[in-house]
Design a protein around this motif. Structure first.
Motif, PDB file in Angstrom:
ATOM      1  N   VAL A   1      37.165  50.584  45.807  1.00  0.00           N
ATOM      2  CA  VAL A   1      38.493  50.106  46.193  1.00  0.00           C
ATOM      3  C   VAL A   1      38.581  48.583  46.056  1.00  0.00           C
ATOM      4  O   VAL A   1      39.587  48.046  45.579  1.00  0.00           O
ATOM      5  CB  VAL A   1      38.820  50.542  47.636  1.00  0.00           C
ATOM      6  CG1 VAL A   1      40.113  49.891  48.117  1.00  0.00           C
ATOM      7  CG2 VAL A   1      38.925  52.061  47.724  1.00  0.00           C
ATOM      8  N   CYS A   2      37.533  47.876  46.457  1.00  0.00           N
ATOM      9  CA  CYS A   2      37.516  46.404  46.331  1.00  0.00           C
ATOM     10  C   CYS A   2      37.631  45.983  44.869  1.00  0.00           C
ATOM     11  O   CYS A   2      38.385  45.052  44.535  1.00  0.00           O
ATOM     12  CB  CYS A   2      36.236  45.840  46.933  1.00  0.00           C
ATOM     13  SG  CYS A   2      36.140  45.954  48.732  1.00  0.00           S
ATOM     14  N   PHE A   3      36.886  46.651  44.003  1.00  0.00           N
ATOM     15  CA  PHE A   3      36.959  46.331  42.576  1.00  0.00           C
ATOM     16  C   PHE A   3      38.373  46.596  42.041  1.00  0.00           C
ATOM     17  O   PHE A   3      38.877  45.851  41.196  1.00  0.00           O
ATOM     18  CB  PHE A   3      35.949  47.160  41.790  1.00  0.00           C
ATOM     19  CG  PHE A   3      34.510  46.800  42.058  1.00  0.00           C
ATOM     20  CD1 PHE A   3      34.171  45.720  42.863  1.00  0.00           C
ATOM     21  CD2 PHE A   3      33.477  47.538  41.494  1.00  0.00           C
ATOM     22  CE1 PHE A   3      32.849  45.387  43.097  1.00  0.00           C
ATOM     23  CE2 PHE A   3      32.152  47.205  41.718  1.00  0.00           C
ATOM     24  CZ  PHE A   3      31.841  46.134  42.526  1.00  0.00           C
ATOM     25  N   LEU A   4      39.006  47.658  42.537  1.00  0.00           N
ATOM     26  CA  LEU A   4      40.357  47.995  42.101  1.00  0.00           C
ATOM     27  C   LEU A   4      41.348  46.908  42.507  1.00  0.00           C
ATOM     28  O   LEU A   4      42.265  46.583  41.739  1.00  0.00           O
ATOM     29  CB  LEU A   4      40.770  49.342  42.691  1.00  0.00           C
ATOM     30  CG  LEU A   4      42.176  49.849  42.325  1.00  0.00           C
ATOM     31  CD1 LEU A   4      42.300  50.033  40.814  1.00  0.00           C
ATOM     32  CD2 LEU A   4      42.471  51.155  43.053  1.00  0.00           C
ATOM     33  N   VAL A   5      41.173  46.329  43.673  1.00  0.00           N
ATOM     34  CA  VAL A   5      42.044  45.238  44.114  1.00  0.00           C
ATOM     35  C   VAL A   5      41.932  44.043  43.173  1.00  0.00           C
ATOM     36  O   VAL A   5      42.946  43.441  42.784  1.00  0.00           O
ATOM     37  CB  VAL A   5      41.701  44.823  45.563  1.00  0.00           C
ATOM     38  CG1 VAL A   5      42.443  43.533  45.945  1.00  0.00           C
ATOM     39  CG2 VAL A   5      42.052  45.938  46.536  1.00  0.00           C
ATOM     40  N   PHE A   6      40.693  43.692  42.777  1.00  0.00           N
ATOM     41  CA  PHE A   6      40.507  42.599  41.821  1.00  0.00           C
ATOM     42  C   PHE A   6      41.210  42.913  40.500  1.00  0.00           C
ATOM     43  O   PHE A   6      41.852  42.046  39.892  1.00  0.00           O
ATOM     44  CB  PHE A   6      39.016  42.345  41.585  1.00  0.00           C
ATOM     45  CG  PHE A   6      38.408  41.354  42.518  1.00  0.00           C
ATOM     46  CD1 PHE A   6      38.413  40.007  42.216  1.00  0.00           C
ATOM     47  CD2 PHE A   6      37.815  41.764  43.706  1.00  0.00           C
ATOM     48  CE1 PHE A   6      37.854  39.077  43.072  1.00  0.00           C
ATOM     49  CE2 PHE A   6      37.246  40.848  44.572  1.00  0.00           C
ATOM     50  CZ  PHE A   6      37.261  39.491  44.256  1.00  0.00           C
ATOM     51  N   ALA A   7      41.086  44.153  40.032  1.00  0.00           N
ATOM     52  CA  ALA A   7      41.710  44.538  38.767  1.00  0.00           C
ATOM     53  C   ALA A   7      43.226  44.444  38.843  1.00  0.00           C
ATOM     54  O   ALA A   7      43.881  43.892  37.943  1.00  0.00           O
ATOM     55  CB  ALA A   7      41.277  45.956  38.383  1.00  0.00           C
ATOM     56  N   LEU A   8      43.808  44.969  39.923  1.00  0.00           N
ATOM     57  CA  LEU A   8      45.260  44.941  40.071  1.00  0.00           C
ATOM     58  C   LEU A   8      45.776  43.511  40.214  1.00  0.00           C
ATOM     59  O   LEU A   8      46.865  43.186  39.712  1.00  0.00           O
ATOM     60  CB  LEU A   8      45.670  45.789  41.283  1.00  0.00           C
ATOM     61  CG  LEU A   8      45.412  47.291  41.158  1.00  0.00           C
ATOM     62  CD1 LEU A   8      45.786  48.009  42.460  1.00  0.00           C
ATOM     63  CD2 LEU A   8      46.175  47.886  39.978  1.00  0.00           C
ATOM     64  N   HIS A   9      45.013  42.652  40.861  1.00  0.00           N
ATOM     65  CA  HIS A   9      45.412  41.249  40.985  1.00  0.00           C
ATOM     66  C   HIS A   9      45.374  40.564  39.624  1.00  0.00           C
ATOM     67  O   HIS A   9      46.276  39.791  39.257  1.00  0.00           O
ATOM     68  CB  HIS A   9      44.503  40.520  41.974  1.00  0.00           C
ATOM     69  CG  HIS A   9      44.976  39.133  42.318  1.00  0.00           C
ATOM     70  ND1 HIS A   9      44.718  38.031  41.526  1.00  0.00           N
ATOM     71  CD2 HIS A   9      45.705  38.681  43.377  1.00  0.00           C
ATOM     72  CE1 HIS A   9      45.246  36.963  42.065  1.00  0.00           C
ATOM     73  NE2 HIS A   9      45.861  37.331  43.192  1.00  0.00           N
ATOM     74  N   ALA A  10      44.331  40.845  38.855  1.00  0.00           N
ATOM     75  CA  ALA A  10      44.212  40.232  37.531  1.00  0.00           C
ATOM     76  C   ALA A  10      45.318  40.693  36.597  1.00  0.00           C
ATOM     77  O   ALA A  10      45.775  39.928  35.727  1.00  0.00           O
ATOM     78  CB  ALA A  10      42.845  40.555  36.927  1.00  0.00           C
ATOM     79  N   PHE A  11      45.790  41.936  36.746  1.00  0.00           N
ATOM     80  CA  PHE A  11      46.881  42.459  35.922  1.00  0.00           C
ATOM     81  C   PHE A  11      48.263  42.042  36.439  1.00  0.00           C
ATOM     82  O   PHE A  11      49.277  42.342  35.806  1.00  0.00           O
ATOM     83  CB  PHE A  11      46.815  43.991  35.854  1.00  0.00           C
ATOM     84  CG  PHE A  11      45.789  44.514  34.879  1.00  0.00           C
ATOM     85  CD1 PHE A  11      45.820  44.123  33.546  1.00  0.00           C
ATOM     86  CD2 PHE A  11      44.802  45.390  35.293  1.00  0.00           C
ATOM     87  CE1 PHE A  11      44.894  44.611  32.641  1.00  0.00           C
ATOM     88  CE2 PHE A  11      43.867  45.876  34.398  1.00  0.00           C
ATOM     89  CZ  PHE A  11      43.905  45.484  33.058  1.00  0.00           C
TER      90      PHE A  11
END
Length: 421
Positions: free
Chosen positions: A300-310
């Motif tokens: 979930v933490c990695f997903l937050v980074f991905a969504l922020h970067a996108f």
């Protein structure tokens, strides 16, 4: 009354052992996070490329390959009356010298910092063999989650001293003051090395080839091979994110001192609270359930980074939360994984057995770290973090499948890994 007295007498040496382990792991944490947490953002501010910073993760190579000389550390005594303590003392003085030698180069001199860092990494990896061997040999099975929680807490203080304080000192006082201060603090953990008590006698004659510590002795055991596969799989995605986390925060416009305070706050939480919580969870619900829970939260933490970067998630607060929580999870993983690793170590070669497993998890971490900068430059941060999210989810499923498919899984006989029912 007699039983209470005996119990109290038995506890005192265990508290002493816990204090020694805290000092030994603090000795590793300070220089490790100077190189891993403080220097990459500093070099990025000096306009060092992301690709160069990503390949800087090759400093982990000695930590990956240390299993090659771990049997020698288990066999050789640097001093007649000090086996693993002798290794810790010698390497710690060398590490302090490496930190001081950084004062002769500029913070943007990548190759000089890399050379010095590689020497420090060789010394740190050798010290780690001795320290982990000492812990695996002297901790009782039921004490392993506690011992590994202490390790997490001690390393968290190392993050604060080597990483957070390093960034803050550099921001306010400069390069030389930062290095001189960290080198001075690195003398303090030597007290723990001189307090180590070792009961393994010096060998009176050369060991036979069969009884000598070796890698093959580890690989002959099926339970050890199972845990080796778990070590190779579980943390396969973390290097991709961790190596670029600091650079992403810098490129997102977050100042270096804020990054330092952020890492310090998360490290303190993880080391002091998260490690304790993880130790309790391991003892109550077992390693399998804990690894599944932590791996899911990590994803979930990695997903937050991905969504922020996108650009799907905006603002800095989601980044702050994901960064802090990711660090919390990483320290909790240490307690669970290392308790599992210790369950398959032997008294004849504790350093070698534990080191093989520790190196295995670093192999995939190093591969991810070395490729992270190039992937970020080629595909962008969003794709990098998206790939990491998918790999993390797959790793959790694979780990749970391996553990649940083996009813006689390692460590099931003692409280450190046994769940209810």
């Amino acid at each position: 009354m007699i039983d209470a007295t005996v119990s109290g007498t038995e506890r005192r040496p265990r508290y002493r052992l816990f204090a020694v382990l805290a000092g030994l792991y603090l000795a590793q944490g300070i220089p490790t996070y100077l190189f891993a947490a403080a220097l990459p953002p500093i070099m990025r501010e000096q306009d060092v490329s992301r690709t160069a910073i990503g390949f800087f993760s090759i400093l982990l190579l000695p930590l990956v390959l240390k299993f090659l000389w771990a049997p020698a550390v288990d066999r050789i005594r640097p001093f007649a009356r000090a086996h693993r303590a002798g290794w810790v003392i010698l390497t710690q003085f060398g590490i302090i010298g490496s930190i001081l030698s950084l004062m002769a180069v500029e913070p943007g001199n990548v190759w000089a910092i890399f050379a010095i860092g590689f020497v420090a990494s060789l010394l740190l990896s050798t010290q780690d063999i001795a320290t982990d061997g000492y812990a695996a040999k002297h901790l009782e099975p039921a004490e392993r989650p506690i011992g590994n929680a202490i390790q997490g807490g001690a390393i968290a203080f190392g993050v604060i001293a080597g990483g957070t304080m390093g960034l803050v000192l550099y921001h306010h006082a400069g390069w030389h003051v930062m290095l001189a201060t960290i080198a001075l603090i690195s003398f303090l953990p030597l007290v723990a090395a001189f307090a180590m008590r070792e009961d393994d006698p010096a060998p009176s004659r050369p060991s036979s080839p069969v009884s000598r510590p070796s890698i093959m002795a580890f690989l002959r055991r099926p339970e050890a091979r199972l845990v080796l596969w778990i070590a190779l799989v579980y943390r396969a995605s973390e290097g991709l994110v961790k190596a670029m986390e600091g650079s992403y925060l810098v490129d997102a416009g977050i100042p270096l001192d804020v990054i330092g305070y952020l890492s310090g706050a998360s490290a303190a939480t993880a080391g002091l609270a998260g490690s304790v919580i993880a130790a309790v969870l391991v003892r109550r619900i077992g390693v399998t359930a804990v690894l599944g829970l932590l791996g899911s939260l990590r994803t979930v933490c990695f997903l937050v980074f991905a969504l922020h970067a996108f650009g799907v998630i905006l603002g800095v607060w989601p980044l702050y939360g994901a960064s802090v929580f990711q660090t919390l999870i990483r320290y909790m993983e240490i307690v669970a994984l290392y308790s599992l690793f210790m369950s398959v170590t032997t008294s004849e070669q504790p350093g070698t057995d534990f080191t093989i497993l520790a190196c295995a998890q670093l192999i995939v971490y190093l591969a991810g770290s070395m490729s992270s900068g190039a992937l970020a430059d080629l595909l962008g941060y969003g794709a990098l973090f998206g790939i990491s999210t998918a790999l993390s989810a797959a790793a959790v499923l694979a780990t749970l499948t391996m553990l649940r498919a083996n009813p006689a899984r390692p460590g099931a006989a003692f409280p450190a890994t046994k769940g209810p029912g």
